[in-house]
Write a protein that holds these residues in place. Structure first.
Motif, PDB file in Angstrom:
ATOM      1  N   TYR A  35       1.778  -0.832   6.190  1.00 10.98           N
ATOM      2  CA  TYR A  35       2.102   0.430   7.496  1.00 10.98           C
ATOM      3  C   TYR A  35       0.697  -0.429   8.479  1.00 10.98           C
ATOM      4  O   TYR A  35       0.957  -0.543   9.143  1.00 10.98           O
ATOM      5  CB  TYR A  35       1.446   1.124   7.092  1.00 10.98           C
TER       6      TYR A  35
ATOM      7  N   VAL B 133      -2.476   3.983  -1.339  1.00 10.39           N
ATOM      8  CA  VAL B 133      -3.237   2.596  -1.358  1.00 10.39           C
ATOM      9  C   VAL B 133      -2.232   1.382  -1.705  1.00 10.39           C
ATOM     10  O   VAL B 133      -2.634   0.322  -0.643  1.00 10.39           O
ATOM     11  CB  VAL B 133      -4.460   3.039  -1.487  1.00 10.39           C
TER      12      VAL B 133
ATOM     13  N   TRP C 262      -0.606   0.469   2.682  1.00  9.74           N
ATOM     14  CA  TRP C 262      -0.792  -0.198   3.203  1.00  9.74           C
ATOM     15  C   TRP C 262      -1.645  -1.185   3.681  1.00  9.74           C
ATOM     16  O   TRP C 262      -0.696  -1.578   5.077  1.00  9.74           O
ATOM     17  CB  TRP C 262      -2.758   0.784   3.014  1.00  9.74           C
TER      18      TRP C 262
ATOM     19  N   SER D 256      -5.223  10.477   4.355  1.00  7.53           N
ATOM     20  CA  SER D 256      -3.836   9.900   4.779  1.00  7.53           C
ATOM     21  C   SER D 256      -2.616  10.097   3.664  1.00  7.53           C
ATOM     22  O   SER D 256      -3.373  10.890   2.375  1.00  7.53           O
ATOM     23  CB  SER D 256      -3.753   8.351   4.779  1.00  7.53           C
TER      24      SER D 256
ATOM     25  N   ALA E  12      -5.359  -5.332   5.451  1.00  8.16           N
ATOM     26  CA  ALA E  12      -5.409  -3.895   4.628  1.00  8.16           C
ATOM     27  C   ALA E  12      -6.390  -3.700   3.341  1.00  8.16           C
ATOM     28  O   ALA E  12      -7.329  -3.224   3.156  1.00  8.16           O
ATOM     29  CB  ALA E  12      -4.249  -3.412   4.006  1.00  8.16           C
TER      30      ALA E  12
ATOM     31  N   ARG F 234       0.027   8.472   2.991  1.00  2.00           N
ATOM     32  CA  ARG F 234       0.971   7.101   2.561  1.00  2.00           C
ATOM     33  C   ARG F 234      -0.481   6.529   1.097  1.00  2.00           C
ATOM     34  O   ARG F 234      -1.593   6.564   1.373  1.00  2.00           O
ATOM     35  CB  ARG F 234       0.258   5.856   3.153  1.00  2.00           C
TER      36      ARG F 234
END
Length: 59
Positions: free
Chosen positions: A15, A9, A12, A5, A22, A7
């Motif tokens: 997202y 952590v 998350w 990813s 998550a 992104r």
């Protein structure tokens, strides 16, 4: 199993739309994982910029 990813952590939950879900997913993924974090510019973006520069020269 490899999960990648771009992104962080901490984001998350935002997202995935559900912070609890998550957190649960990450808990199970990270229980016995080896986490690798890479910093720096993307090779894909670098290569894409080079391709655009070549196309611009040809025009």
């Amino acid at each position: 199993l490899v999960v990648t990813s771009n992104r962080v952590v901490q984001d998350w939950g935002k997202y995935l739309g559900d912070a609890t879900m998550a957190s649960t997913i990450l808990d199970r993924l990270m229980h016995r994982c080896v986490m690798l974090e890479f910093e720096g510019k993307s090779y894909r973006l670098k290569e894409a910029a080079a391709r655009l520069a070549i196309q611009a020269e040809g025009s």
